[in-house]
Design a protein around this motif. Structure first.
Motif, short mmCIF file in Angstrom:
data_model
loop_
_atom_site.label_atom_id
_atom_site.label_comp_id
_atom_site.label_asym_id
_atom_site.label_seq_id
_atom_site.Cartn_x
_atom_site.Cartn_y
_atom_site.Cartn_z
N ILE A 1 -11.48 -0.25 -4.60
CA ILE A 1 -10.80 -0.52 -5.92
C ILE A 1 -10.63 -1.98 -6.15
CG2 ILE A 1 -8.15 -0.65 -6.41
CD1 ILE A 1 -7.90 2.22 -4.98
N LYS A 2 -10.65 -2.60 -5.38
CA LYS A 2 -10.72 -4.28 -5.41
C LYS A 2 -12.05 -4.46 -6.05
CE LYS A 2 -8.04 -5.99 -1.49
NZ LYS A 2 -8.24 -6.47 -0.26
N GLU A 3 -13.16 -3.92 -5.86
CA GLU A 3 -14.57 -4.16 -6.63
C GLU A 3 -14.13 -3.90 -7.92
OE1 GLU A 3 -17.53 -1.84 -4.82
OE2 GLU A 3 -17.32 -3.04 -3.01
N GLN A 4 -13.11 -2.90 -8.62
CA GLN A 4 -13.29 -2.69 -9.99
C GLN A 4 -11.98 -3.51 -10.38
OE1 GLN A 4 -13.82 1.55 -11.08
NE2 GLN A 4 -14.22 2.18 -8.62
N THR A 5 -11.16 -4.31 -9.65
CA THR A 5 -9.99 -4.91 -10.00
C THR A 5 -10.35 -6.62 -10.02
OG1 THR A 5 -8.78 -4.67 -8.09
CG2 THR A 5 -8.58 -3.07 -9.87
N GLY A 6 -11.49 -7.02 -10.32
CA GLY A 6 -11.91 -8.44 -9.96
C GLY A 6 -11.49 -8.92 -8.74
N GLY A 7 -11.48 -7.88 -7.58
CA GLY A 7 -11.21 -8.38 -6.25
C GLY A 7 -9.67 -8.78 -6.04
N GLN A 8 -8.80 -8.38 -6.88
CA GLN A 8 -7.43 -8.49 -6.73
C GLN A 8 -6.54 -7.34 -6.12
OE1 GLN A 8 -5.37 -10.03 -10.48
NE2 GLN A 8 -6.83 -11.96 -10.47
N GLY A 9 -6.99 -6.34 -6.60
CA GLY A 9 -6.20 -5.06 -6.12
C GLY A 9 -5.27 -4.72 -7.43
N THR A 10 -4.73 -3.49 -7.16
CA THR A 10 -3.85 -3.19 -8.19
C THR A 10 -2.38 -4.05 -8.19
OG1 THR A 10 -3.08 -1.28 -6.77
CG2 THR A 10 -5.01 -1.02 -8.35
N ASP A 11 -1.63 -3.64 -9.43
CA ASP A 11 -0.25 -4.01 -9.50
C ASP A 11 0.65 -3.39 -8.85
OD1 ASP A 11 -1.02 -6.31 -11.53
OD2 ASP A 11 -1.21 -4.45 -12.77
N LYS A 12 0.39 -2.09 -8.54
CA LYS A 12 1.32 -1.02 -7.80
C LYS A 12 0.52 -0.06 -7.29
CE LYS A 12 4.55 -3.39 -10.36
NZ LYS A 12 5.00 -2.99 -11.35
N GLY A 13 1.25 0.53 -6.17
CA GLY A 13 0.70 1.81 -5.35
C GLY A 13 1.38 2.78 -5.01
N ILE A 14 0.99 4.01 -4.99
CA ILE A 14 1.77 5.06 -4.70
C ILE A 14 1.28 5.88 -3.50
CG2 ILE A 14 2.73 7.43 -5.58
CD1 ILE A 14 2.83 5.94 -8.42
N ASP A 15 2.04 6.15 -2.58
CA ASP A 15 1.64 7.42 -1.56
C ASP A 15 2.04 8.65 -1.70
OD1 ASP A 15 1.43 8.47 0.81
OD2 ASP A 15 2.50 7.19 2.20
N ALA A 16 1.24 9.31 -1.99
CA ALA A 16 1.38 10.93 -2.28
C ALA A 16 0.87 11.63 -1.27
CB ALA A 16 0.96 11.26 -3.84
N VAL A 17 0.55 11.06 -0.02
CA VAL A 17 -0.12 11.72 0.89
C VAL A 17 1.19 12.14 1.96
CG1 VAL A 17 -1.91 11.91 2.74
CG2 VAL A 17 -2.38 10.84 0.28
N GLY A 18 1.75 11.22 2.75
CA GLY A 18 2.74 11.23 3.78
C GLY A 18 2.14 11.22 5.10
N THR B 1 2.57 -9.64 -4.21
CA THR B 1 3.81 -9.66 -4.83
C THR B 1 3.99 -8.36 -5.82
OG1 THR B 1 3.18 -10.73 -7.03
CG2 THR B 1 4.18 -12.02 -5.09
N GLY B 2 2.91 -7.26 -5.55
CA GLY B 2 3.26 -5.91 -6.04
C GLY B 2 4.14 -4.95 -5.44
N ALA B 3 4.08 -3.80 -5.66
CA ALA B 3 5.12 -2.98 -5.16
C ALA B 3 4.59 -1.63 -4.99
CB ALA B 3 6.23 -2.77 -6.26
N LEU B 4 5.14 -0.79 -3.57
CA LEU B 4 4.65 0.31 -3.59
C LEU B 4 5.62 1.47 -3.54
CD1 LEU B 4 3.47 -0.80 0.25
CD2 LEU B 4 2.16 -0.86 -2.07
N GLY B 5 5.28 2.70 -3.92
CA GLY B 5 6.25 3.60 -3.94
C GLY B 5 5.68 4.72 -3.07
N ILE B 6 6.92 5.43 -2.41
CA ILE B 6 6.39 6.37 -1.15
C ILE B 6 7.13 7.41 -1.36
CG2 ILE B 6 5.91 6.35 1.17
CD1 ILE B 6 4.94 3.74 0.20
N PRO B 7 6.68 8.36 -2.05
CA PRO B 7 7.25 9.70 -2.33
C PRO B 7 6.81 10.55 -1.36
CG PRO B 7 5.76 9.53 -4.22
CD PRO B 7 5.77 8.20 -3.50
#
Length: 380
Positions: free
Chosen positions: A234-251, A278-284
């Motif tokens: 994912i970092k390779e496709q976001t200029g090395g920065q990573g995403t703004d937000k992330g979601i765990d839908a696995v558990g 400084t991004g955010a994670l959502g863990i449903p």
């Protein structure tokens, strides 16, 4: 009535059980026309919870009101309704604040209740011909008459709001880039919801080809974690920065990368590396305080090795907890009615109730394209 009854690990059966009845003036009885098998049902099915044999499964329920208690004021016989998986009173401190997944009334000693789920109260599940709905004026969401959009509307009971909830927990906003770990039904709903909320790019991480193809079809970027570290991909496709937000839908039943074993904290730790500072994670995704089948003694106690140091170092925010369905289901229903959303793309199979045993087995093994199963106990 006929119902799906848990017999023990990897075994359910269709059995005759006692018909539900009105127990309180605020109850209604619903003739169930659609009820879905949820990924969280599989935790019980596999023996990975404290569930005892005899539980009637089913917390994603839609049907037609058959009988109303004398205290019910907004519902009538013949109304088509869908119920949140949360059983909630509507008036306790948490319900009043919108946290209906953590009702303080319906399950004394525990914050939250649900149909047909271990430790979530005495509420029989709806993978059956009928289901009793307590506090029905609050818990039933009315739907248009007829049978149109049945497989869209049944997803309002859980996975569509839960996917949307993951975005709320992660504070996904227009223009954000988002990484969703897990391309099961909730993960696909989370990715879909991110797009509905205006995300500029959504990555979906999984290893099952059919699920990754579903993600591609809705416009997400599939990431196969068997082909390399997903955070690095994912970092390779976001200029090395990573995403703004992330979601765990696995558990907690997450699979280790490249190995045939579970690593309960791997998704949490991968998200910490995937999301930019400084991004955010959502863990449903579901985590439990006790897992009899955990891979080690700590995991069996619900204690996982999470990289808190990196979480702190990157200034990441994290939101957790099961979905407060009532907070979202009305406006998601209206989006379905107006053809602005069609979540039923995740439904792979619609089957009669009598085929539930086979459906559980195939869904658990991820075979024959099983991504989401809707059972029909009775004709709509």
């Amino acid at each position: 009535m006929r119902a799906v009854v848990y017999k023990g690990p990897f075994e359910v059966a269709i059995e005759q059980v006692e018909d539900p009845r009105i127990q309180h003036p605020n109850d209604v009885l619903v003739r169930v026309t659609s009820t879905a098998i949820c990924g969280s049902d599989l935790h019980m099915y596999e023996g990975r919870t404290a569930a005892e044999p005899g539980i009637v499964f089913g917390h994603e329920n839609l049907g037609v009101v058959e009988e109303t208690g004398e205290g019910v004021t907004t519902l009538s016989k013949g109304d088509r309704v869908v119920m949140p998986f949360n059983v909630a009173c509507g008036f306790c401190k948490n319900c009043s604040a919108g946290f209906t997944g953590f009702c303080l009334t319906v399950n004394p000693g525990f914050a939250g209740g649900a149909y047909g789920y271990v430790a979530m109260g005495p509420y029989t599940g709806g993978q059956a011909e009928y289901v009793r709905v307590p506090y029905a004026d609050f818990n039933c969401l009315k739907l248009p008459e007829g049978t149109e959009k049945e497989t869209d509307f049944v997803l309002l009971a859980d996975i569509f709001p839960t996917g949307y909830h993951g975005n709320e927990l992660a504070d996904v906003r227009p223009g954000d880039t988002v990484a969703v770990y897990g391309a099961g039904p909730v993960g696909l709903m989370a990715a879909y919801s991110a797009m509905l909320r205006g995300a500029s790019k959504v990555f979906v991480v999984d290893r099952v080809a059919e699920r990754l193809q579903k993600a591609r079809e809705i416009g997400a970027v599939p990431i196969d974690f068997t082909q390399g570290n997903p955070a690095e991909q994912i970092k390779e496709q976001t200029g090395g920065q990573g995403t703004d937000k992330g979601i765990d839908a696995v558990g907690y039943q997450a699979q280790a990368q490249g190995e045939d074993r579970e690593e309960p904290a791997i998704v949490l730790n991968s998200l910490v590396e995937t999301v930019r500072p400084t991004g955010a994670l959502g863990i449903p995704g579901l985590y439990v305080p006790s897992d009899p089948g955990g891979p080690d003694e700590q995991a069996k106690k619900g204690m996982l090795m999470v990289s808190v140091g990196r979480l702190f170092e990157k200034g990441l925010r994290m939101g957790t907890g099961q979905c407060n369905v009532k907070r979202y289901n009305r406006h998601l229903r209206d989006m379905i009615i107006e053809d602005r959303a069609k979540p039923s793309f995740v439904v792979s199979h619609e089957l009669p109730l009598d085929e539930a045993s086979s459906a559980y087995e195939k869904f658990d093994k991820r075979v024959e394209g099983y991504t989401k199963v809707v059972l029909h106990p009775q004709a709509a």
